[in-house]
Design a protein around this motif. Sequence first.
Motif, PDB file in Angstrom:
ATOM      1  N   GLY A   1     -21.206 -18.039 -24.262  1.00 60.64           N
ATOM      2  CA  GLY A   1     -19.829 -18.461 -24.505  1.00 60.64           C
ATOM      3  C   GLY A   1     -18.849 -17.331 -24.798  1.00 60.64           C
ATOM      4  N   LYS A   2     -19.304 -16.084 -24.778  1.00 62.89           N
ATOM      5  CA  LYS A   2     -18.425 -14.950 -25.097  1.00 62.89           C
ATOM      6  C   LYS A   2     -17.800 -14.395 -23.811  1.00 62.89           C
ATOM      7  CE  LYS A   2     -19.826 -14.499 -29.484  1.00 62.89           C
ATOM      8  NZ  LYS A   2     -20.246 -15.803 -29.901  1.00 62.89           N
ATOM      9  N   THR A   3     -16.486 -14.246 -23.822  1.00 62.99           N
ATOM     10  CA  THR A   3     -15.791 -13.664 -22.673  1.00 62.99           C
ATOM     11  C   THR A   3     -14.760 -12.618 -23.094  1.00 62.99           C
ATOM     12  OG1 THR A   3     -14.171 -15.466 -22.666  1.00 62.99           O
ATOM     13  CG2 THR A   3     -16.080 -15.711 -21.197  1.00 62.99           C
ATOM     14  N   LYS A   4     -14.682 -12.301 -24.369  1.00 69.91           N
ATOM     15  CA  LYS A   4     -13.760 -11.275 -24.855  1.00 69.91           C
ATOM     16  C   LYS A   4     -14.531 -10.357 -25.801  1.00 69.91           C
ATOM     17  CE  LYS A   4      -9.291 -10.425 -26.920  1.00 69.91           C
ATOM     18  NZ  LYS A   4      -8.137 -10.927 -27.623  1.00 69.91           N
ATOM     19  N   PHE A   5     -14.827  -9.143 -25.314  1.00 67.19           N
ATOM     20  CA  PHE A   5     -15.656  -8.211 -26.067  1.00 67.19           C
ATOM     21  C   PHE A   5     -15.572  -6.839 -25.421  1.00 67.19           C
ATOM     22  CE2 PHE A   5     -18.121 -10.533 -22.926  1.00 67.19           C
ATOM     23  CZ  PHE A   5     -18.628  -9.507 -22.144  1.00 67.19           C
TER      24      PHE A   5
ATOM     25  N   ARG B   1     -23.481 -14.412 -17.741  1.00 65.50           N
ATOM     26  CA  ARG B   1     -24.369 -13.775 -18.722  1.00 65.50           C
ATOM     27  C   ARG B   1     -25.491 -12.973 -18.072  1.00 65.50           C
ATOM     28  NH1 ARG B   1     -26.940 -17.374 -22.740  1.00 65.50           N
ATOM     29  NH2 ARG B   1     -27.167 -18.734 -20.964  1.00 65.50           N
ATOM     30  N   VAL B   2     -26.014 -13.434 -16.934  1.00 67.41           N
ATOM     31  CA  VAL B   2     -27.091 -12.719 -16.253  1.00 67.41           C
ATOM     32  C   VAL B   2     -26.583 -11.375 -15.726  1.00 67.41           C
ATOM     33  CG1 VAL B   2     -28.676 -12.769 -14.281  1.00 67.41           C
ATOM     34  CG2 VAL B   2     -28.368 -14.817 -15.706  1.00 67.41           C
ATOM     35  N   LYS B   3     -25.411 -11.377 -15.092  1.00 67.12           N
ATOM     36  CA  LYS B   3     -24.815 -10.128 -14.594  1.00 67.12           C
ATOM     37  C   LYS B   3     -24.540  -9.185 -15.773  1.00 67.12           C
ATOM     38  CE  LYS B   3     -20.825  -8.491 -11.907  1.00 67.12           C
ATOM     39  NZ  LYS B   3     -19.636  -8.910 -11.130  1.00 67.12           N
ATOM     40  N   LEU B   4     -24.087  -9.748 -16.873  1.00 70.89           N
ATOM     41  CA  LEU B   4     -23.806  -8.958 -18.064  1.00 70.89           C
ATOM     42  C   LEU B   4     -25.092  -8.348 -18.636  1.00 70.89           C
ATOM     43  CD1 LEU B   4     -21.436  -8.151 -19.902  1.00 70.89           C
ATOM     44  CD2 LEU B   4     -22.005 -10.143 -21.310  1.00 70.89           C
ATOM     45  N   ALA B   5     -26.159  -9.117 -18.682  1.00 65.86           N
ATOM     46  CA  ALA B   5     -27.448  -8.614 -19.174  1.00 65.86           C
ATOM     47  C   ALA B   5     -27.965  -7.501 -18.260  1.00 65.86           C
ATOM     48  CB  ALA B   5     -28.461  -9.746 -19.280  1.00 65.86           C
TER      49      ALA B   5
END
Length: 173
Positions: free
Chosen positions: A98-102, A130-134
């Motif tokens: 659920g995080k999109t600002k960081f 989230r997968v791309k971010l991980a």
Amino acid sequence: AGSSSDESDEDSFAAALAFGFAFALALAFGIGSSSEDSSSRWRAGASFGVMENKLLSHSLLEALNVPQPAVLYGAFATKSLGAWPRFNRSAFLAAMHGKTKFVLKSATNGGNVDVLVMDERRWASEGWNRVKLADFAETFVKNRWHSEWGQRYEHRAVIVQESLVPVLRSELR
């Protein structure tokens, strides 16, 4: 329980200690000098990890009660160290739900290298999930225990902090 005077003294001491630490770093590395002059002192030799590791620095500043952006996730590449665990993809995915600002970055790189400043607009327009971010976060910790920065006793790590970038007034209209 201490009195408010005792707490005030402790807060003052912590602030003075933090200022002294920052001032010592500035003197040691020539912050405020010309960039050519300071860069020669900055990388004259190996440095100690606590000075350049954002997770270890966060722990130090937290112990001194110095306000700083909250860490949404932080972990080391090869082992846990202090309060910080070894990187775990599942834990990262859960923390970022659920995080999109960081702000996601290597805990050991400097000079704004490998910094991802994320907001809702970028998340959507660039197709992040989230997968791309991980996958991106793992580039800092998988199969890479050192960086090119020459830190002595370096511990590669990744850190994700809350973003304190203000909303631009033009976006409010």
